[in-house]
Design a protein around this motif. Structure first.
Motif, PDB file in Angstrom:
ATOM      1  N   ASN A 177      30.121  61.479  73.249  1.00  0.00           N
ATOM      2  CA  ASN A 177      31.480  61.857  73.656  1.00  0.00           C
ATOM      3  C   ASN A 177      31.688  63.367  73.702  1.00  0.00           C
ATOM      4  N   ASN A 178      30.900  64.105  72.928  1.00  0.00           N
ATOM      5  CA  ASN A 178      31.155  65.543  72.808  1.00  0.00           C
ATOM      6  C   ASN A 178      30.146  66.437  73.527  1.00  0.00           C
ATOM      7  N   PHE A 179      28.933  65.940  73.745  1.00  0.00           N
ATOM      8  CA  PHE A 179      27.904  66.779  74.363  1.00  0.00           C
ATOM      9  C   PHE A 179      27.541  66.246  75.742  1.00  0.00           C
ATOM     10  N   GLY A 180      27.170  67.175  76.640  1.00  0.00           N
ATOM     11  CA  GLY A 180      26.764  66.801  77.986  1.00  0.00           C
ATOM     12  C   GLY A 180      25.358  66.227  78.013  1.00  0.00           C
ATOM     13  N   GLU A 181      25.024  65.571  79.114  1.00  0.00           N
ATOM     14  CA  GLU A 181      23.718  64.907  79.202  1.00  0.00           C
ATOM     15  C   GLU A 181      22.555  65.892  79.259  1.00  0.00           C
ATOM     16  N   LEU A 191      32.910  73.751  65.916  1.00  0.00           N
ATOM     17  CA  LEU A 191      32.456  75.134  65.954  1.00  0.00           C
ATOM     18  C   LEU A 191      31.500  75.366  67.134  1.00  0.00           C
ATOM     19  N   SER A 192      30.733  74.342  67.490  1.00  0.00           N
ATOM     20  CA  SER A 192      29.798  74.452  68.622  1.00  0.00           C
ATOM     21  C   SER A 192      30.537  74.553  69.947  1.00  0.00           C
ATOM     22  N   ALA A 193      31.708  73.951  70.012  1.00  0.00           N
ATOM     23  CA  ALA A 193      32.566  74.000  71.209  1.00  0.00           C
ATOM     24  C   ALA A 193      31.799  73.681  72.493  1.00  0.00           C
ATOM     25  N   PRO A 194      31.174  72.494  72.571  1.00  0.00           N
ATOM     26  CA  PRO A 194      30.435  72.142  73.794  1.00  0.00           C
ATOM     27  C   PRO A 194      31.375  71.985  74.986  1.00  0.00           C
TER      28      PRO A 194
END
Length: 517
Positions: free
Chosen positions: A296-300, A261-264
């Motif tokens: 794996n799903n969020f950027g640094e 749902l956050s769709a990073p």
């Protein structure tokens, strides 16, 4: 004797009815016009009774009846929280009566004190009634843990121009003035001279000034240029069932649902705001087991803010907290906050050592009462691309006017909540209305993430810019904002309420002097 009983019964029913009808002036209905009738009829009733009766003790019951009707019809939804656990269901008949009965005591004090300080001067009595009502409501919102829910001023939560004055005087001062305004028809009906008409005209003028001020403030805000932020704040509204607390839903499945749902995108730095208590089984210290999933799903440069429980050991005793924590994509804790204002019986049991032997426990957990955090200060959220101060408010904490933080150096207010405890009722909508009042008082954007509730971006003048409707799934995001100066209320707080009380007292003595002259 029978006639006396019938008369007392009809009086009781009449006043309870007035209180019950007044409850429909509150959100989500907002039929504020009702209060001009109910408050005026109530004031006329107690004034006429005071002229006939001299037994002050009997006056307590009149206020109690009004308060009982008011709270019974506006807070019935609280008992829905008792339906999720079988062990609480036997309390429902008691809770639906006991909470309104307890809160009605404050209204009983209003009429009891009115009978003591009553003045034969109708204008003085009008101000005495207003000042007592406003002051006792302040007390109700302050003593013990405080419960400033459903102040009569929330009748105007949809009247966005009229409530802009909150930025100067705050909710309690506004509530006092609202009580006076709603009682004006009674003052006009009972008038003895032109002085009563002058007072009515004065409050009508005040109302007009509020509207003009609100219109100007709204126009000034609209004329400001929006500034593009180098980051986005994205508040998630997952609408996940409360079954996760009772049926042991797969926590990994919940986290994956929140991530989806956050769709990073990993393109623009984003602060993701997840609701209160959304991770049901893991404590703050346990979250590292999901590190690879977040990497794996969020950027640094992404940050994730979520509500979850934490536990600390102090003097060989475990303390549990309802917490909010800020993580980077490596699940390192950047900042955290422990909830300060806890919900009685929801998060802690008063007199727990005694009541637990009677079968009482907290609704939201099965182990022991949560402990209260020490203080609420803005969280410094900082990485290579983001540098912000965010004021954290967990659920219930949004309801306290003038008690947000001693440190006013923050950029936004973030509010996370779990409103599923109150089902498909008016409760979540009443809860949301407090966010509108806090945004105007503080002059800050509020970013709200609520599970089973209303998530929204509310701007500094209380306008809801984006919203996920109650019962829906989605998100809202803030990528640009307008800079607004600190409001007078943020600088002076409820000192303005004390000043207004002193003005009312001065008017009471002034009109008494005019009467004697």
């Amino acid at each position: 004797m029978l006639n006396l009983f019938k008369k007392n019964f009809s009086n009781s029913f009449y006043i309870i009815f007035l209180g019950a009808i007044s409850s429909y002036s509150l959100p989500p209905y907002n039929y504020f016009i009702i209060n001009f009738i109910t408050f005026s009829l109530f004031f006329i009733f107690i004034l006429k009774k005071r002229k006939k009766l001299h037994n002050n003790k009997s006056f307590f019951q009149y206020g109690w009846y009004f308060g009982f009707g008011y709270f019974l019809f506006s807070l019935y939804w609280i008992v829905i929280s008792l339906t999720f656990d079988q062990s609480f269901k036997f309390l429902i008949p008691f809770a639906i009566i006991l909470l309104p009965a307890f809160l009605a005591i404050f209204y009983g004090l209003i009429t009891y004190l009115f009978s003591i300080f009553y003045s034969k001067n109708i204008i003085s009595s009008f101000f005495i009634f207003s000042i007592l009502f406003g002051t006792i409501e302040f007390v109700r919102g302050s003593i013990l843990t405080g419960f400033p829910w459903n102040l009569i001023s929330f009748s105007f939560s949809d009247s966005i121009y009229f409530i802009q004055i909150l930025s100067i005087i705050g909710t309690y001062s506004f509530n006092l003035i609202c009580i006076s305004i709603f009682t004006l028809p009674a003052l006009f009906i009972l008038r003895n001279s032109k002085k009563e008409i002058m007072v009515c005209s004065f409050f009508i003028l005040i109302s007009f000034i509020f509207l003009v001020f609100g219109k100007i403030k709204n126009n000034n805000f609209n004329s400001l240029k929006s500034i593009k932020n180098s980051y986005t704040i994205k508040a998630i509204s997952p609408n996940i069932s409360l079954d996760r607390f009772y049926s042991k839903q797969d926590e990994l499945e919940i986290i994956n649902e929140l991530i989806e749902l956050s769709a990073p995108t990993k393109i623009k730095p984003t602060i993701f705001l997840w609701p209160e208590g959304i991770i049901p089984d893991s404590y703050l210290k346990d979250m590292s087991v999901y590190r690879n999933l977040f990497l794996n799903n969020f950027g640094e440069d992404d940050l994730i803010i979520m509500g979850l429980n934490s536990v600390e050991s102090q003097n060989d005793k475990k303390l549990f907290f309802n917490s909010m924590a800020v993580f980077n994509n490596n699940l390192d804790v950047i900042a955290d906050y422990n909830k300060v204002n806890l919900v009685p019986f929801g998060e802690f049991t008063p007199f727990e050592n005694v009541l637990r032997f009677l079968g009482f426990k907290t609704i939201t957990n099965n182990y022991q009462s949560f402990s209260s955090g020490e203080s609420r200060i803005p969280l410094n959220i900082k990485n290579n691309k983001i540098d912000l101060n965010l004021l954290p408010l967990i659920c219930y904490e949004i309801i306290y006017s003038g008690k947000l933080s001693r440190d006013n150096n923050f950029d936004y207010i973030i509010n996370i909540s779990e409103d599923g405890w109150f089902g498909n009722s008016i409760g979540p909508k009443q809860h949301f209305s407090h966010s509108i009042f806090r945004s105007i008082e503080s002059g800050k954007y509020i970013i709200r993430s609520a599970n089973n509730g209303i998530s929204a971006i509310i701007n500094p003048i209380g306008i809801v810019e984006q919203k996920v409707e109650f019962g829906s799934t989605g998100y809202v995001e803030l990528s640009e904002s307008k800079l607004v100066k600190s409001t007078p209320f943020m600088l002076y707080g409820n000192k303005t309420f004390l000043m207004l009380i002193l003005i009312y007292i001065f008017l009471i003595f002034s009109f008494n002097r005019f009467k004697h002259e």
